[in-house]
Design an enzyme around this catalytic site. Sequence first.
Site, short mmCIF file in Angstrom:
data_model
loop_
_atom_site.label_atom_id
_atom_site.label_comp_id
_atom_site.label_asym_id
_atom_site.label_seq_id
_atom_site.Cartn_x
_atom_site.Cartn_y
_atom_site.Cartn_z
N HIS A 64 -24.67 68.98 -39.82
CA HIS A 64 -25.96 68.86 -39.13
C HIS A 64 -25.77 69.16 -37.65
CE1 HIS A 64 -24.14 64.88 -38.72
NE2 HIS A 64 -25.02 64.55 -37.80
N HIS A 66 -26.12 67.57 -34.79
CA HIS A 66 -25.79 66.60 -33.75
C HIS A 66 -24.49 67.01 -33.06
CE1 HIS A 66 -28.43 63.02 -35.23
NE2 HIS A 66 -29.05 63.76 -34.33
N ASP A 68 -21.83 65.59 -31.93
CA ASP A 68 -20.51 65.11 -32.32
C ASP A 68 -19.99 65.82 -33.56
OD1 ASP A 68 -22.64 63.64 -33.61
OD2 ASP A 68 -21.16 62.25 -34.41
N HIS A 69 -20.79 66.71 -34.12
CA HIS A 69 -20.37 67.47 -35.29
C HIS A 69 -20.25 68.97 -35.03
CE1 HIS A 69 -20.80 64.20 -38.37
NE2 HIS A 69 -21.49 63.68 -37.36
N HIS A 141 -30.85 61.65 -43.07
CA HIS A 141 -30.41 61.36 -41.72
C HIS A 141 -31.59 61.60 -40.77
CE1 HIS A 141 -27.47 60.40 -38.77
NE2 HIS A 141 -27.40 61.60 -38.23
N ASP A 212 -23.52 62.92 -42.08
CA ASP A 212 -24.13 61.63 -41.77
C ASP A 212 -25.30 61.37 -42.71
OD1 ASP A 212 -22.31 61.73 -39.75
OD2 ASP A 212 -23.75 61.47 -38.11
N HIS A 270 -15.92 58.72 -40.48
CA HIS A 270 -17.01 58.53 -39.51
C HIS A 270 -17.15 57.03 -39.17
CE1 HIS A 270 -21.09 59.03 -37.71
NE2 HIS A 270 -20.67 60.28 -37.50
#
Length: 309
Positions: A64, A66, A68-69, A141, A212, A270
Amino acid sequence: MEIHFLGTGAGIPSKGRNVSSLALRFMTNREGDVWLFDCGESTQHQILHTNLKLWQISKIFISHMHGDHLYGLPGVLGSRSFQGGENPLTVYGPKGIHEFVTVALETSRTYLKYPLEIVEYDDGYTENDEGYKIEAALLEHVIPSFGIRITEPLQPGRLLVEKLKEIKVPPGPVYQKLKEGETVTMDDGRTLHGADFIDEAQPGRVVTICGDTRPSKKTVQLAQNSDLLIHEATFAEGMEEQAIDYFHSTTIQAAEIAKQANAKRLILNHISSRYYERSEELLESAVRVFNNTELAHDLDVFHLIKRKN
């Protein structure tokens, strides 16, 4: 197969855990090919602590959008080229990944020496790559987040050595020819057909890697009968309401998903930085629900052996 965990943290990097990234390395069938799942900040730096090479990566799956990914993705793409990678690379991700990659490369004037393909997948996306089936499913999510299921092709049955010994066929090159399905004429005039001495083909292994998500029926469906499920566990037992509110999962919920999906093995990933010194506690809570559970730390390497006939 080897699974290299490059970043196992949640949200932001911490001293103990970097943000999300893991690599699936094929040891035999694909000659060391590496598929990367998520690419958080400093992923390429984490790779320096492993025996992986950027040029070995042929596919990158972004769960996805975001940060942090995926904030480490432009660096990995550029460094792969700087380090001599010329073989093709495919980047997969939700809607928006094409624009993200294109803008990052164009504005930084990064020239790639290799062919780059960008695929935006949606719920139900499937692809077959040399017999390996890739399936994407939309999970639950805050923004669209996907899980990926990788299914190996059928594995050849084992050679029935005992049967060959019973009819007094000595070990040697003939065994390899029969294993490959060939017909062999022996010195004594006998004709042996490989198909008569090979056990039934076995289903390939299944690995499911989730982005997530809070607990979801889609995750159970995607992970059904997996040999390995890698699932997020952002929160500890007792924080189920917070997990649901923030669209994440607890260790207990991840274990329940594995149990409902009839998975053979679960690795928790995670992990929030708030649990820096509580890894054993997190693991123990999940094991009570699903016994074959492990918890990943940065730079851990897990092995997934072939199914036995």
